[in-house]
Design a protein around this motif. Structure first.
Motif: not given
Length: 298
Positions: A171, A192, A196, A216, A221
Motif C-alpha cells: 500500500g 493492503w 483502492t 488483503a 485490494h
C-alpha cells in the motif's frame, strides 16, 4: 564522376555499418567515432527465461548495513548492490516490509534483484505498526538517502528509481508512486490499503495479488488497485495461484521473474525484457490470472 560518387556512397555505407556495430569508421584521414548504444542503461547479458528464473543473476553482490541511528525518515536497512563498477551506474529500488514485519521478511529480494543489475535497499520502518501513507514516505526517504548520502550513491543513477513493498508496504508503494511521479517503476506485493483508487499514478505499476489472500483479498485490494490505474498507464496485474498473503515473504520464482522483467523494462528501459511481459503471460500452475496493456508505451 560516377566512380567518385560510388566511392562516397560506399564510404557512407561503411560509416552507417560501423555505427550499427559499435565500431569506428575511417573516412579519408578522419576517424569518426561510432554512435553510442541505443540504450545506455542496459545492464547484463541478453536475458533468457532461465536467467530471470535463476536464484542469482550475472552480478556478484555486496551488502552494506545502514543503522537506524544514522538516518532519518525511516528505520535503516540493508543495501544490496553489484560489486563491480565496470558497467557504470545502476537503477535502484527501495523495498518495504508489511505490517508488524521487519526487513528480514523481504530480504530475499535484495540479492535476487541486485544480482540482475540493481541497487536494492530493503528497509525497516519507523515502527512495525505504521500505515501505508507513512510507508510511502519512508520508501521515498530511503531512496533519498540512497542517492544522496549512502556509501553507494556514486553507483546509482538517481533518475532511475523504483519502489516495492509487501502488504502494508505494498500500500505504501502506491502512496510513494502517487507522491513522486518521477519514479520509474512500482510493484506492490499483496498490497493492503483502504484507498483502492489510484487514478493519479503515472509510474508504470505491476500489481501482484494472491488467489488465497484472506488479509488483503484481491477482490477488495489488488484488483481494484489495478482497475483504478489510468488506462493509458503501462500497468499489469499478476495473480499468483495457490498463494497466500505471505507468499512474498519467501523466495518465489514467479514474483522474481516478473519483478525483474518489470524493473528492467521500466527502470532500465531495457526492451530485451519486453518478451517476458508481452504477449501477456498465460494462466499456469503458478499464475491464476495476468492482465495488462501490451505493447508497452514508455
Amino acid at each position: 564522376m560516377a566512380r567518385a560518387g560510388l566511392a562516397v556512397l560506399l564510404a557512407a555505407g561503411g560509416l552507417v555499418a560501423a555505427q550499427a556495430t559499435g565500431a569506428q569508421a575511417v573516412v579519408g584521414a578522419q576517424t569518426v567515432p561510432a554512435q553510442a548504444a541505443a540504450n545506455p542503461y542496459e545492464r547484463g547479458p541478453a536475458p533468457t527465461n532461465a536467467s530471470i528464473e535463476a536464484s542469482r543473476g550475472p552480478y556478484a553482490v555486496s551488502t552494506a548495513t545502514v543503522s537506524a541511528l544514522s538516518v532519518s525518515g525511516f528505520g535503516g536497512g540493508t543495501i544490496y548492490y553489484p560489486t563491480s563498477t565496470a558497467d557504470g551506474t545502476f537503477g535502484a529500488v527501495a523495498v518495504s516490509p508489511g505490517y508488524t514485519a521487519y526487513q528480514s521478511s523481504i530480504s530475499w529480494l535484495g540479492p535476487r534483484l541486485a544480482s540482475q543489475g540493481f541497487v536494492v535497499f530493503t528497509i525497516d520502518t519507523l515502527t512495525t505498526l505504521d500505515q501505508p501513507d507513512s510507508r510511502g514516505r519512508q520508501l521515498l526517504a530511503a531512496l533519498d538517502y540512497l542517492t544522496r548520502s549512502s556509501s553507494v550513491r556514486t553507483r546509482i543513477d538517481s533518475g532511475r528509481l523504483g519502489v516495492m513493498g509487501h502488504s502494508m508496504g505494498g500500500g505504501g508503494t502506491l502512496e510513494a508512486a502517487k507522491s513522486r511521479p518521477s519514479l520509474q517503476a512500482a510493484i506492490p506485493l499483496t498490497g493492503w490499503n483502504l484507498d483502492t483508487t489510484w487514478p493519479e499514478i503515472k509510474t508504470p505499476t505491476l500489481i501482484v495479488g494472491a488467489d488465497g489472500d484472506t488479509i488483503a483479498p484481491v477482490a477488495t485490494h489488488s484488483q481494484p488497485f489495478y482497475a483504478s490505474l489510468p488506462s493509458t498507464l503501462d500497468k499489469a496485474y499478476l495473480e499468483l495461484r495457490g498463494a497466500t498473503h505471505f507468499t512474498p515473504n519467501s523466495s518465489n520464482t514467479t514474483i522474481a521473474k516478473y519483478s525483474i522483467s518489470w524493473l528492467k523494462r521500466f527502470i532500465d528501459d531495457d526492451t530485451r525484457y519486453e518478451q517476458f511481459l508481452c504477449p501477456l503471460p498465460q494462466a499456469s500452475l503458478t499464475i491464476a490470472e495476468y492482465r495488462g496493456n501490451c505493447p508497452h508505451t514508455s
